[in-house]
Design an enzyme around this catalytic site. Structure first.
Site, PDB file in Angstrom:
ATOM      1  N   CYS A 174       1.248  -0.609   0.073  1.00 27.69           N
ATOM      2  CA  CYS A 174      -0.149  -0.535  -0.209  1.00 27.69           C
ATOM      3  C   CYS A 174       0.567   1.247   0.170  1.00 27.69           C
ATOM      4  O   CYS A 174       1.141   1.336  -1.340  1.00 27.69           O
ATOM      5  CB  CYS A 174      -1.178   0.005   1.037  1.00 27.69           C
ATOM      6  SG  CYS A 174      -2.728   1.311   1.019  1.00 27.69           S
TER       7      CYS A 174
ATOM      8  N   HIS B 153      -3.717  -5.501   2.464  1.00 28.85           N
ATOM      9  CA  HIS B 153      -3.966  -6.094   3.944  1.00 28.85           C
ATOM     10  C   HIS B 153      -4.164  -7.167   4.174  1.00 28.85           C
ATOM     11  O   HIS B 153      -4.348  -8.043   3.211  1.00 28.85           O
ATOM     12  CB  HIS B 153      -4.128  -4.917   4.555  1.00 28.85           C
ATOM     13  CG  HIS B 153      -3.150  -4.355   4.602  1.00 28.85           C
ATOM     14  ND1 HIS B 153      -2.625  -3.141   4.699  1.00 28.85           N
ATOM     15  CD2 HIS B 153      -3.929  -2.884   3.676  1.00 28.85           C
ATOM     16  CE1 HIS B 153      -2.183  -2.461   4.445  1.00 28.85           C
ATOM     17  NE2 HIS B 153      -3.608  -2.244   3.375  1.00 28.85           N
TER      18      HIS B 153
HETATM   19  N1  GLN Z   1      -2.569   6.681   1.905  1.00 25.07           N
HETATM   20  C1  GLN Z   1      -2.676   6.165   0.762  1.00 25.07           C
HETATM   21  C2  GLN Z   1      -3.808   5.618   0.213  1.00 25.07           C
HETATM   22  O1  GLN Z   1      -4.856   5.695   0.709  1.00 25.07           O
HETATM   23  C3  GLN Z   1      -2.050   4.502   1.699  1.00 25.07           C
HETATM   24  C4  GLN Z   1      -2.998   3.993   2.575  1.00 25.07           C
HETATM   25  C5  GLN Z   1      -2.237   2.713   3.110  1.00 25.07           C
HETATM   26  O2  GLN Z   1      -1.419   2.641   3.089  1.00 25.07           O
HETATM   27  N2  GLN Z   1      -3.144   1.987   3.420  1.00 25.07           N
HETATM   28  O3  GLN Z   1      -3.722   5.389  -0.327  1.00 25.07           O
END
Ligand code: GLN
Length: 243
Positions: free
Chosen positions: A96, A203
Site C-alpha cells: 500500500c 492487507h
Molecule cells: N494513504 C494511502 C492511500 O490511501 C495508503 C493507504 C494504506 O497504506 N493503507 O492511498
C-alpha cells in the site's frame, strides 16, 4: 544453533504498519523456523541507515497519508541504498503506502503531491475516470481476490486505499483482479512485481492469508543468500497455512 540466518529490515515499521502488516514477518518467520532457518529483525526508521548489504528480506508496510508524507522526506536519504538493494535482487515486500512511495509520486486525498523515490516506474494519482466523469477521493475498500499470471495461484486480501496506482516500464502486476478494485479500479492490475520486489495493496496481512506467496519470497531470499541448496523442495514439504 542454525547455520542459516536471514536478516530482516522493517522499513519505517513504527510509522507504516496498517492492519498489522508486521504479521507478514510472523508468517515468513513461521516457515523459516519450520525448515531450521533463523531470522533477525531490524527496525529501520527515520534517521537510520538502510545498509543494502546487510539485509536478506525487507518489508515496507502501508500507512496513512500523514505518516506517508513524513516518511517521504526521510526516504530522500535512503534512496541510493534502497535502489542498490533492489537492483541487486534484494527481496522486498511493499504494501500500500510503501508500494506507492517506491514509485514516482503520490497524489494525496487532500490534493497535495508527494514525491516517491522513483526506484520503480509506477505513479499514484488521486482521481480516476469513470465513463466520462473524472472522480476524486472515493476510497477503494473491501475484500479482493486476484490471480497471479505466472503461477495461476489466487491471492486473497483486503484493500483500503485512496491512491490509484498505474504501473510503468518493466513492471508487471502481482495478479489480475478477479473481484475487488486493485491498483486503480480500472485496468484490472493488482500490485507489482519488479525484480524481487513484490508490491501490493493487500492487507490481511498478505503473507498470513497467502502462505504460498510467503514461501515464494522465503525461497527467493534463501536462494540469494545460500545458493546451491534445494530450498524449494524443503518448503514444498511444509504445509501451507492460512492463518
Ligand atoms: N494513504 C494511502 C492511500 O490511501 C495508503 C493507504 C494504506 O497504506 N493503507 O492511498
Amino acid at each position: 544453533m542454525s547455520t542459516y540466518t536471514l536478516s530482516f529490515a522493517h522499513l519505517y515499521g513504527d510509522l507504516m504498519n496498517t492492519y498489522g502488516d508486521y504479521g507478514n514477518f510472523i508468517a515468513f518467520n513461521y516457515y523459516a523456523k519450520k525448515i531450521g532457518v533463523q531470522t533477525e529483525y531490524h527496525l529501520v526508521s527515520l534517521d537510520d541507515k538502510f545498509d543494502a548489504e546487510a539485509f536478506d528480506f525487507a518489508l515496507f508496510g502501508g500507512g496513512q497519508d500523514y505518516e506517508e508524507s513524513i516518511v517521504a522526506e526521510d526516504l530522500k536519504y535512503k534512496v541510493d541504498d534502497i535502489k542498490d538493494y533492489i537492483e541487486n535482487n534484494g527481496p522486498l515486500l511493499a504494501i500500500c503506502g510503501g508500494f506507492q512511495l517506491l514509485g514516482h509520486y503520490i497524489e494525496m486525498a487532500d490534493g497535495s503531491k508527494v514525491d516517491g523515490i522513483s526506484v520503480m516506474d509506477h505513479y499514484t494519482t488521486n482521481m480516476y475516470q469513470d465513463n466520462l466523469t473524472v472522480l476524486k477521493g472515493q476510497r477503494l475498500t473491501g475484500n479482493i481476490v486476484i490471480k497471479n499470471n505466472d503461477t495461476h495461484e489466487e491471492y486473497h486480501g483486503f484493500e483500503n486505499h485512496q491512491g490509484r496506482t498505474f504501473l510503468g516500464k518493466d513492471e508487471r502486476a502481482l495478479g489480475t483482479v478477479i473481484s475487488g478494485n486493485g491498483n486503480n479500479g480500472m485496468d484490472k492490475t493488482e500490485g507489482v512485481i519488479y525484480k524481487n520486489v513484490y508490491g501490493s495493496y493487500f492487507h490481511g496481512p498478505i503473507f498470513t492469508r497467502n502462505g504460498n506467496l510467503a514461501k515464494r519470497l522465503l525461497v527467493t531470499s534463501l536462494e540469494r543468500k545460500y545458493p546451491g541448496i534445494d530450498w524449494h523442495s524443503q518448503l514444498e514439504a511444509i504445509e501451507t497455512e492460512s492463518f
